[in-house]
Design an enzyme around this catalytic site. Structure first.
Site, short mmCIF file in Angstrom:
data_model
loop_
_atom_site.label_atom_id
_atom_site.label_comp_id
_atom_site.label_asym_id
_atom_site.label_seq_id
_atom_site.Cartn_x
_atom_site.Cartn_y
_atom_site.Cartn_z
N ASP A 59 -5.38 10.81 55.36
CA ASP A 59 -4.87 11.02 56.70
C ASP A 59 -3.66 10.12 56.93
O ASP A 59 -3.57 9.02 56.37
CB ASP A 59 -5.94 10.70 57.74
N TYR A 70 -13.67 3.14 49.29
CA TYR A 70 -12.95 2.86 50.53
C TYR A 70 -13.40 1.53 51.14
O TYR A 70 -14.54 1.10 50.95
CB TYR A 70 -13.22 3.95 51.57
N ASP A 121 -11.68 9.00 64.69
CA ASP A 121 -10.84 7.82 64.48
C ASP A 121 -10.03 7.54 65.74
O ASP A 121 -10.22 8.19 66.78
CB ASP A 121 -9.93 7.99 63.25
N ARG A 125 -14.86 8.69 58.25
CA ARG A 125 -14.96 8.62 59.72
C ARG A 125 -16.28 9.24 60.20
O ARG A 125 -16.87 8.76 61.17
CB ARG A 125 -13.77 9.29 60.39
#
Length: 304
Positions: A39, A67, A81, A176
């Site tokens: 993103d 991550y 988010d 997310r």
């Protein structure tokens, strides 16, 4: 011809496509693709494939990823988010203990089902879900199975109501959504406030180049694809079968130990005289290697 893989560090604010455009300007080559979209607000490892190496880009899509995420407790958004609109908010709540947080994380480790945000890039009837939502279309995304291989709590900030998390996961995992689901387990609305991808297969953040470093290096930043296809076992092709391989013919080899080959992804890194010449596919029925993606670079041609 310029060929190879790039390990770039995408900064927040740039899209994955922006990174491809930047690489095209630097290398002056059109054929560049990326694996594993990030993103625009996220940062981290973005693998790029250049020139003839682009034929291997699809083989990177299934690799595991890692991550580091920051989770904000106290509110949730429609996108999961900070780019979204707040949908739930609580002013006062008791910060959960580390024990309670880790207990909740256990439920979200292993094989789980996720329902990704409608603001994701998942295709619905051939179109991205986020584009359909922005066009005022109703979108329903079915649950999908993903694998959370490691879910670790690195720190708790009780003043800012934030958690710092490390995750190792399978392809298709939405961090997310994982943050939202952890908040639900804790009984507190939550949203992902920052995300860094630290690994994509054999691409690691500590080895990645910033845009500025890449511009200074140019084509010297390119790596041979073989170093990033380590999920597939190597195979040494007999010298007298090299021409056959490049002509699309199979090679039978009953002496090869096929126990190292995955039945789901029966691919091999094929070498000839020690030089990487592409991917092969193992055919279990007759113990043979079929050319999957031949890769004859100028360097390989000279070596052979």
């Amino acid at each position: 011809m310029t060929d190879g893989f790039l390990n770039l560090m995408k900064p927040p604010g740039m899209s994955s496509h922006d990174m491809v455009d930047e690489a095209r300007r630097v290398l002056q080559i059109r054929r560049i693709g990326h694996a594993g979209t990030l993103d625009p607000g996220a940062a981290g490892v973005l693998p790029l494939a250049v020139g003839r190496a682009a034929r291997f880009i699809s083989y990177l899509s299934g690799v595991g990823k890692s991550y580091r995420a920051e989770l904000q407790l106290g509110f949730s958004t429609d996108s999961g988010d900070l780019t979204g609109t707040v949908t739930e908010h609580v002013d006062h709540f008791e910060m959960p203990s580390e024990h309670k947080i880790k207990e909740a994380m256990i439920w979200l480790t292993g094989s789980i089902e996720q329902v990704p945000s409608v603001y994701s890039a998942i295709k619905v009837n051939g179109k991205r879900a986020c584009d359909l939502v922005r066009s005022s279309k109703n979108v329903k995304i079915p649950p999908r199975k993903v694998e959370i291989r490691r879910f670790e709590l690195l720190g708790v900030n009780p003043l800012e109501k934030k958690l710092l998390l490390d995750i190792d996961c399978s392809k298709g995992t939405y961090i997310r959504t994982l943050c939202e689901d952890l908040g639900k387990r804790l009984g507190i609305p939550a949203t992902m406030s920052f995300l860094v991808r630290t690994r994509a297969g054999d691409f690691h953040l500590e080895d990645s180049l910033s845009i500025e470093e890449f511009k200074a290096c140019g084509s010297s930043a390119l790596h041979s694809p073989e170093g990033f296809l380590g999920q597939y076992p190597p195979y040494a092709l007999a010298d007298n079968r090299i021409r056959a391989y490049f002509n699309g013919l199979s090679t039978q080899d009953r002496k090869y130990d096929a126990s190292v080959v995955s039945k789901d992804e029966p691919f091999l890194r094929v070498y000839a005289k020690g030089v990487f010449i592409g991917l092969g596919r193992w055919r279990f029925e007759d113990s043979s290697v079929l050319p999957e993606k031949p890769y004859l670079t100028q360097e390989a041609g000279l070596a052979l």
